[in-house]
Scaffold this motif. Structure first.
Motif, PDB file in Angstrom:
ATOM      1  N   SER A 103      98.574 143.376  59.253  1.00 42.08           N
ATOM      2  CA  SER A 103     100.032 143.441  59.391  1.00 42.08           C
ATOM      3  C   SER A 103     100.414 144.034  60.747  1.00 42.08           C
ATOM      4  N   SER A 162      89.479 146.454  51.728  1.00 46.15           N
ATOM      5  CA  SER A 162      90.405 145.341  51.523  1.00 46.15           C
ATOM      6  C   SER A 162      91.843 145.759  51.807  1.00 46.15           C
ATOM      7  N   ASP A 163      92.236 146.923  51.288  1.00 40.64           N
ATOM      8  CA  ASP A 163      93.601 147.418  51.517  1.00 40.64           C
ATOM      9  C   ASP A 163      93.836 147.693  53.003  1.00 40.64           C
ATOM     10  N   LYS A 219      94.293 144.545  55.121  1.00 38.93           N
ATOM     11  CA  LYS A 219      95.644 143.989  55.018  1.00 38.93           C
ATOM     12  C   LYS A 219      96.618 144.769  55.904  1.00 38.93           C
TER      13      LYS A 219
END
Length: 557
Positions: free
Chosen positions: A360, A352-353, A356
């Motif tokens: 970006s 999940s991290d 992200k």
């Protein structure tokens, strides 16, 4: 930059040496003179397919050698990784084709495999042909064009680093899930085995031998009790009392001690034996009282032995120590299975991290591409309009992908229309060969102004072009040549006149064969060749005057 090309015994070429300079070099000649032969020879040193038919008749082999100046290309790491000598100013690539068909390749006199040669060649020479024009319709090429113009190498590198990390995490999650599915049944069976061993309460590796000894004792309890009681009674009983007899003998012997001192030792020994036998009698008697046949205990021992024997047989082991070790091993493996769920949770959180972070980077990459695409659209339309397509429409379509890809989260497509008020469609779907060729030329002209390109070879891409369009095409090639070496094979006088160096390719009929030759033209000879391109073999005054005008000078004798 290609500094020199040498060809020996290739097709119609016996020996040809072609020194090359920076800037714009043009090659002209009559149809069939051998321009395609030179291109074929050049493709050999770039790792192209070898054919024994290319070897000149009567020769044992053909050799094509190219010398390059690779300063500024940043290829030192390539040479190091392939264990090749690095010479930035004079790197020599040689290809040899034997008449038997055997092919060998060398870089700075070191033999190399063709994949290495092709990889190097792609970084040294870009052959722009009708075949390469097909790249313009490929998404990967279109994306590379936008990235080059955007100068987003740093952003793309950060994105790809994040993407690879995300891909690795996803791969680990998938592997763990696959492993969990594959081992679910195995885990159930291992858990059943461990449960049996755990319930067996295996602690002492010597328990089996102790139980076997106890079983033997219990099965002979009556015999042991009877025998021990008999011994105790004989040693010190009502009917027979060996201890009392020895004590009496000791006293009798002791009375003789005053008259016969020699009996002292015997008396001492008899007294000692009496004491020892009395102790034995008491211990044997006690044991005899303690030894009893216990049916309940016997049943417990036999049940326990049956359990242990069964477990040993089931697992094919010989002793309890191995059985205990197996139980502990099963427990460890089960803990690994049980721990995989926790690891999956950790990886999903990490995924999940990383998603992200990748998103970006992808957003930054998309923004850079959109900005570059907008400027690219305007610049390309302006350039292509001067190549005979005044009503051209062009747009870079950037749409999001459903997921990340190795090169970003965008789908890039070049949309094109050559006419007014016509719908924009994919380049490869609507553009003709000539239109694609001109589009590709304009693309390379734009790229050349942003980064260092390898030597570009234009192989008759101006076919079917004439008039002002041909002149614009020549100007565009000359513009590209201001940034990198350009070599073009052309039939157009407008293009040929823009060259800094001009080579003429021709056939020479000998008494026994025909040979392809090449010669560098002097300024005066260039006028004649440009005039020939204008009017054919008959050099009219008008053609010569036109050639002089194209070349920008007056011919002098």
């Amino acid at each position: 930059m290609l500094k020199n090309l040498t060809i020996d015994n290739y097709a119609l070429i016996t020996h040809l040496e072609m020194p090359l300079s920076p800037g714009f070099t043009v090659l002209t000649g009559e149809t069939g003179a051998g321009k395609s032969i030179i291109m074929g020879a050049l493709s050999l040193v770039l790792g192209g397919r070898a054919d024994s038919k290319a070897v000149r008749s009567g020769a044992s082999k053909c050799v094509v050698e190219a010398v390059f100046d690779i300063s500024g290309y940043g290829l030192d790491s390539f040479f190091e990784s392939n264990d090749l000598d690095y010479d930035a100013v004079s790197t020599v690539i040689r290809r040899e084709i034997a008449a038997s068909g055997k092919s060998r390749a060398f870089v700075n006199d070191t033999p190399v495999q063709l994949p290495v040669l092709r990889s190097l060649g792609e970084q040294l020479i870009d052959i722009h042909s009708q075949h390469q024009n097909l790249l313009l319709g490929k998404g990967a090429f279109q994306q590379s064009v936008i990235d080059t113009l955007a100068g987003d190498a740093d952003i793309l590198s950060r994105y790809q680093e994040s993407y690879m990390a995300l891909t690795a995490i996803r791969r680990r999650i998938a592997d763990l899930q696959d492993e969990a599915r594959r081992t679910a049944q195995e885990a159930d069976y291992l858990r059943f085995q461990w449960q049996q061993l755990s319930e067996a309460r295996l602690e002492n590796p010597d328990e089996l031998s102790l139980l076997e000894a106890e079983q033997d004792l219990l099965s002979h309890a009556e015999e042991i009790k009877s025998s021990l009681s008999s011994v105790a009674a004989t040693l010190q009983g009502d009917e027979s009392d060996i201890v009392a007899t020895l004590s009496s003998l000791a006293r009798t012997t002791r009375r003789l001690e005053t008259v016969y001192p020699a009996v002292r030792e015997w008396a001492d020994r008899l007294e000692t034996d009496a004491i020892d036998l009395a102790d034995i009698a008491r211990e044997v008697g006690t044991d005899a009282e303690n030894v009893n046949f216990d049916p309940q205990r016997m049943e417990q021992v036999e049940a326990r032995l049956d359990q242990l024997y069964s477990l040993l047989k089931k697992h094919g082991l010989d002793n309890l120590a191995d059985l205990i070790a197996l139980r502990d091993e099963l427990q460890s493996r089960l803990q690994q299975f049980d721990g995989s769920d926790g690891l999956l949770d950790e990886l999903r959180a990490e995924e999940s991290d990383r998603t992200k972070a990748t998103a970006s980077c992808a957003a930054d990459l998309t923004a850079a591409r959109r900005k570059a695409a907008s400027a690219f659209e305007k610049a390309l339309v302006a350039r292509v309009a001067g190549l005979g397509m005044p009503h051209v429409q062009f747009r870079v379509d950037i749409t999001p992908l459903d997921d990340f890809s190795p090169s970003g989260a965008d789908r890039i497509a070049f949309l094109f229309s050559a006419n007014k008020r016509q719908p924009l469609l994919s380049v490869d779907a609507v553009a003709s060969g000539g239109e694609i060729s001109r589009l590709m030329l304009a693309v390379k002209a734009l790229i050349a102004s942003t980064r260092m390109l390898p030597t570009i070879v234009f192989d008759e891409i101006d076919t079917g072009v004439s008039g002002p369009t041909a002149d614009s095409m020549g100007e565009m090639m000359a513009d590209i040549a201001a940034h990198c070496q350009v070599i073009t094979i052309t039939h157009l006088p407008q293009v040929a006149s823009k060259g800094d160096t001009h080579y003429y390719i021709f056939k020479e009929d000998m008494s026994d064969d025909t040979r392809t030759r090449i010669t560098a033209l002097s300024p005066s000879q260039r006028v004649d060749e440009i005039a020939r391109l204008l009017s054919g073999s008959s050099l009219t005054p008008e053609a010569l005057a036109n050639a002089e005008a194209l070349l920008g000078f007056k011919k002098t004798e």
